[in-house]
Every structure is written in structure tokens, then in C-alpha cells.
Design a protein around this motif. Structure first.
Motif: not given
Lengths: 370, 370
Positions: A37-45, A333-345, A366-367
């Protein structure tokens, strides 16, 4: 053939140093029923933080480009002996597009599809995932599907656990969380009474606005009165607590026993014969759990984890739960996010301190653009 | 017709005063399957102290002939709201001679016999007891039979609970107690591995002398090493703790998890998948139970009480347990006493402070001569 990409690794060494860094890595081709899978989004739980940060000293860590090194205090260092020196991937769940598949037809059928998956290394440009555990997202975006597993299945798991144990009411602590809001919606749909414990008036308002009938505020002076009233109204002698440390469970047991004892016609030195049960499913508070001797012996406290629950529940129940999640991904089951960050960010001091605080409604996504 | 005698009553009032006194009282004639027992001996067990003294301030109580009045501190006062103003009898078990019986043949058959019984008002010259719960003592004395119920059935209950839950090894804390010694003998007879936790070298020697294979001393510097070694040798992931307060349960869970984790081939952020279970069955320590977050989520802590256990186990199991107690009353199930006291003597400052301390091997026997 292999695919090259970037991934986050977490390494704890015996001398108490936790190193978390983005590193170049290669992903082997999927085989059998696996997909790439080419990852496009992953939450920090919260459940990701155990490996990602744990109880490490993030305030005084050394931060550099795509990397931090932090001290891990005792007793948390000794408690993780088993991982000393291991370079561990991080990120339970996420979503992306299947770009390669093993020879199994179940895997082949997913090629080109957007899926939610549970690879264990979701903070990465690529993941190998089991096709059977992938949820095809159809027209949903990766952002919509990124959190399709951990929170939805946990919230549904609580209701399944309640039903298995013959309960028709649930107490939930830290109830304004993303998970808590899902649980509220599920309970309303399924006719389960839910007692929501929160600690701010704005959270009372939030949950009441979502249709909660019983919200009690632990910051109010009459918290125990509120809690007893809600237990009396619902017969909730059963609950879930993600805080772990402190006296949340103790307060629940105490209020349960006081309500039960008030209904007894005869005094018993051993307290009421009402069984009381609480589960701890998280550690928002790393402090010790405190249980006072004020509710007799008719209580059980247990840990609750999603994976053993799913194994116990069986495939049929799990499939039914997953179907329900997919059918209601943008509503219940909708989730909402405060902020999107890249791997380094995601490894900068500002970000790390913010998401480790686990404030309600401030989840990070995480994007991993590489 | 009624019989006149003396009995101890315990009264807690809303203003926090606990009054315990010997008082003249009358006993009505037994009816149906009841018998009237002239009491000859009754032990003071830890489980009797909840009603008899609780956490009251016995050091500064007012003592007079056959009476004391003590202050009950919070939170123990509020925790007992249900008994405010009630004049409660005390004494779970004892033994004596049946001097009258109801018309039921089971009751009639006991007339003139010496029996062990569980009347709930055993600190008394006379008791009404259910014939079905009486154990005819044959040639045994009342002193030999006085403790035939609580400790023997509890120790047997632990082993039955272990078997019901598929366990073949048990950890027991405060293991040098009268109950602990019984449990050791039962485990040796039944081939159950027992890990005994004690806190003094003399208790290590005592239990080793009784045939214990695994005794660990919580006062030793290498206590945790000893405990891990014993768990490793026995696979004891299951135990019973009468202390309640403090970190005994925590130490057991921690050692269990460390042993289980050391056997894992792969690190898991959630810890081992070894289920760990502890029961608290007493409150030798009134302090809070402390559970630290150092053994994942695969654990369950529960209260354990004899009466609900017996109800769950069913009549057949209970009858089998009782037969075993009677057949081994002077061996496996023998109790010993430090001192014999009359009803009034038992309420003197010297006696009260001594038996409330619950020192190992220093049990009191009440001989209610009136």
C-alpha cells in the motif's frame, strides 16, 4: 524487486535513550495474500504513543531534522526491556492505495483500490498489509478512511463486550474523545444507556449536543452526586476507562456501590451483592491506579485490548463490525483532525509535545509524502 | 418460650461513634429446620473485624466493663451508612451443643449433638442456626470445631476457584496465616503448585517445615527475583491476596509479566499475551491498592468472598468440601489459638488491640460462658 521509501523507526536502548527518526528503507514485494500500500494518511492515536514516545522526556529531548532523542525515565525504561536495541516501526493504522499484490486472488482484487489497513508501520510511505485485514474504501478518501480501524472497532468492541456480559448500560470516562463520540452514537443507535464522564463544561455541551442523556463533569463539586444519579438512572455497573492512573475507576466503583447499597433492605458487612466491573483500556495518566477499600469485594477490574477482544469475538462478529464501520464511515465513525503533518514534521518538538498531550479533539493526521 | 443469655452487639451511629457491648438478650425458640445452639467456642477471624472494630480508633477508645466506644474515621464512616443506628450481632462462626430444635427432622436429629455452625452472632451464649449449615462434630471438641467453616472453606474455595479457571498453580500472599497453612496442606495433597509470599524469615522456616517448596520473603532485597523465580518454576499467573492495600498485587502482576515477557520471541508494545489474575479477599491493610502501569493490559483483579463463591460453586461441591473438612479437622484444617477470652474480656483494651493487629499465629478464641 523492492520499493524504496521512508519510514519512522523508534529505538530504545538500555542506557535509556529513545531515538525516533525518519529513515530511508526498502519494502519487499508482497507475496501470497499480502498487498503493498502506498500510504496517504495515518492518524496518531493514543495507542501509537506507547512506542512512539512512551513516557520519555520530550521537553528536554534533542531535536534535529527528522529525528529526536529523548531520555526514558524509570520505571518505564525497565518495563520495556524486551525492545532494547530493536528498531521498531510505528503506526497502527492508515489508508492508501494498493500498488502491488501477492498472487492470491484476494490480494490481486485490491490492486488500484484505496484501502484502510492495519500494518503496524503506518508512519511510512509504503506498507505491506494482509488483504484480509484491508477495508476497501470505495469513494471515500484516505483521510476519511485512515482511522477506520482502531477507534471504530474499539467503540464497537465495548458495546459487544457489554452485550456478551449481559449489560445494557456503560460508563465511559474521558468520554469526549473521538472514540467517546463514536461510542455515544453507537449506544444511541443500539439502545444502550451511556454514562459519559468528562472534565470540562464545554465537553458536557459537546456530548449533550450529540444526543447524550447522561453527562457528568468530574470537575464539578457535586461530581459524585451526578455520577450516582446517572448510575441510579441507568443501572450502569459496568464501564471503560482510558485514563488508567488516578481515581477514575475508584470513583466509579464507589458510586456504583453507594447506589447499590442504597437499594438494599438489610445491611451486610460485605456490602451489596451487585457485581461491579470496570475495564482500563488506556493510559492517558501514567500514574498508578488507586483503589480504595470502600466498595467491598464485589468488583472486577481488568485490562481491555482490541486485538485479544477481536480474537475472542470471532471472525463472524468482526466481519459484522467492519461492515458497520464502512457503511457509516462519514457519520457515526467519522474522525476529525487538528493538523496534518509529514513524516519529518511529525518529529519536531512543537508537534511531538502537542500530540503527546492528547487533548480532546486535537488528533494529528500523518500524511507521509516522503 | 425464650432462652435468656448474653450477646455482643456492635452499633455505629451517624456521628461516628462505634459502640460494642455485651448485653442481656433473649433467644426465641427455633422453628422449622432451625436449631438453638449453646455456644462453647468462636474464633475471631479477620472477616469478623469489619463489624467488630472496623478501622475505628481503638487506641483512644473509652473502655468500660463489657463495652467500648471508639471513633470511626472517614472514609470508613461514610462507607458504612447502611448500618447507622443498627444494633448488629457479630461473629461468623463457632461451635456448641444443640439444646433445642424446630420440628423438621433434620433439626430434631441434631438435638444433643455438638456442631460447628455459621450463625453470624457467634459471640453469644446462644445462637439460632440452620440445621443444613451445621456440621456435626462427633467426638471433636467445640474448640476443635469452632473454626471449621470460614478458613477451611476459604482455603478449599481458592483451590476450587483455581481448578474452575484451569489453573494448576497459585500465588498466596500473607501465606503464613492459619488459612495459608491450610492452603499449603491442601495444595500439597492436590498436587497444586503454591508460591507462598511471607514477610519474615521465621515464616519462611515455618512454611518450609510444613512442606512448602516455594516461599518468597517480601522483606528480602531480592524479593522480586525470588518471586520471578518461583513464578517461572510454577507458571503461577493466578493468586490470592488478603492484604488488599499497598503493592502486593502490583508486585505479583509485575513479576508475572516480566517472566512471561522474558519467554516472548518478539517484542509487543502491549506486553505479553499471558493472562494474569489476582483476587483480593481481605483488607489486612486498609490503605489503597496501588496498581502501576507496568504490565500491559492482560490482567484482571477481582474481589473474592466466600459466600458468593459457595453460591456459584453449587451444593454438590459445597457438600464435598464440608466432608473433606470434617474428615481432616485435626490435621489439614486444624486451627490454633493464642488466647481464650470470655465475652466481656474480649472487649478490653488489651484484647481488642491485640487481636485487631491480626498477627500471624495469634488468633483469639471466644469462650462465651455468659
Amino acid at each position: 524487486m523492492t520499493t524504496t521509501g521512508q519510514q519512522i523507526f523508534s529505538t530504545l536502548t538500555e542506557d535509556g535513550k529513545l531515538t525516533v527518526e525518519v529513515a530511508e528503507t526498502t519494502f519487499r514485494d508482497p507475496t501470497g495474500a499480502q498487498v503493498l500500500v502506498q500510504m496517504e494518511a495515518a492518524p496518531i492515536n493514543p495507542s501509537d504513543l506507547a512506542l512512539l514516545t512512551g513516557a520519555s522526556d520530550l521537553e528536554n529531548a534533542e531535536y534535529s531534522d527528522g529525528k529526536f532523542v529523548a531520555d526514558m525515565p524509570e520505571p518505564f525504561l525497565s518495563g520495556q526491556k524486551g525492545r532494547f536495541g530493536q528498531r521498531l516501526p510505528v503506526g497502527n493504522e492508515g489508508a492508501g492505495t494498493v500498488i502491488a499484490a501477492g498472487e492470491h486472488e484476494m490480494a490481486q482484487a485490491l490492486i488500484g483500490q484505496r484501502v484502510a489497513c492495519v500494518p503496524g508501520n503506518a508512519y511510512s510511505t509504503h506498507c505491506i498489509a494482509e488483504a484480509a485485514m484491508c477495508l476497501p474504501l470505495g469513494d471515500h478518501s484516505s483521510e476519511q478512511g485512515a482511522s477506520a480501524f482502531v477507534n471504530p472497532m474499539t467503540a464497537l468492541g465495548f458495546v459487544e463486550t457489554a452485550k456478551m456480559e449481559g449489560q445494557s448500560a456503560i460508563i465511559h470516562a474521558a468520554a469526549a474523545s473521538n472514540l467517546g463520540q463514536m461510542l455515544l452514537k453507537i449506544c444511541n443507535e443500539d439502545g444502550i444507556d451511556l454514562v459519559n464522564i468528562v472534565r470540562k463544561q464545554e465537553q458536557v455541551d459537546l456530548l449533550t449536543g450529540l444526543g447524550a442523556k447522561h453527562v457528568v463533569n468530574s470537575s464539578d463539586d457535586d461530581f459524585m452526586d451526578q455520577l450516582r444519579g446517572a448510575i441510579d438512572a441507568t443501572d450502569a455497573y459496568f464501564g471503560f476507562d482510558p485514563i488508567g492512573g488516578g481515581k477514575t475507576v475508584d470513583s466509579c466503583f464507589k458510586a456504583m456501590e453507594q447506589v447499590a447499597a442504597s437499594k438494599m433492605t438489610e445491611f451486610s458487612r460485605y456490602g451489596s451483592d451487585q457485581p461491579k466491573k470496570m475495564y482500563i483500556y488506556g493510559r492517558l495518566d501514567f500514574g498508578p491506579t488507586i483503589l480504595t477499600p470502600s466498595y467491598g469485594f464485589g468488583w472486577t477490574l481488568s485490562g481491555w485490548l482490541l486485538t485479544p477482544f477481536l480474537a475472542k469475538a470471532g471472525m463472524e462478529t468482526v466481519m459484522r463490525m467492519r461492515q458497520r464501520v464502512l457503511a457509516n464511515l462519514t457519520t457515526t465513525f467519522a474522525s476529525s483532525y487538528k493538523r496534518k503533518v509529514g513524516l519529518k514534521e511529525m518529529l519536531t518538538k512543537e508537534a511531538v509535545l502537542d500530540y503527546r498531550a492528547m487533548h480532546t479533539g486535537e488528533k494529528y493526521l500523518v500524511v507521509p509524502k516522503g
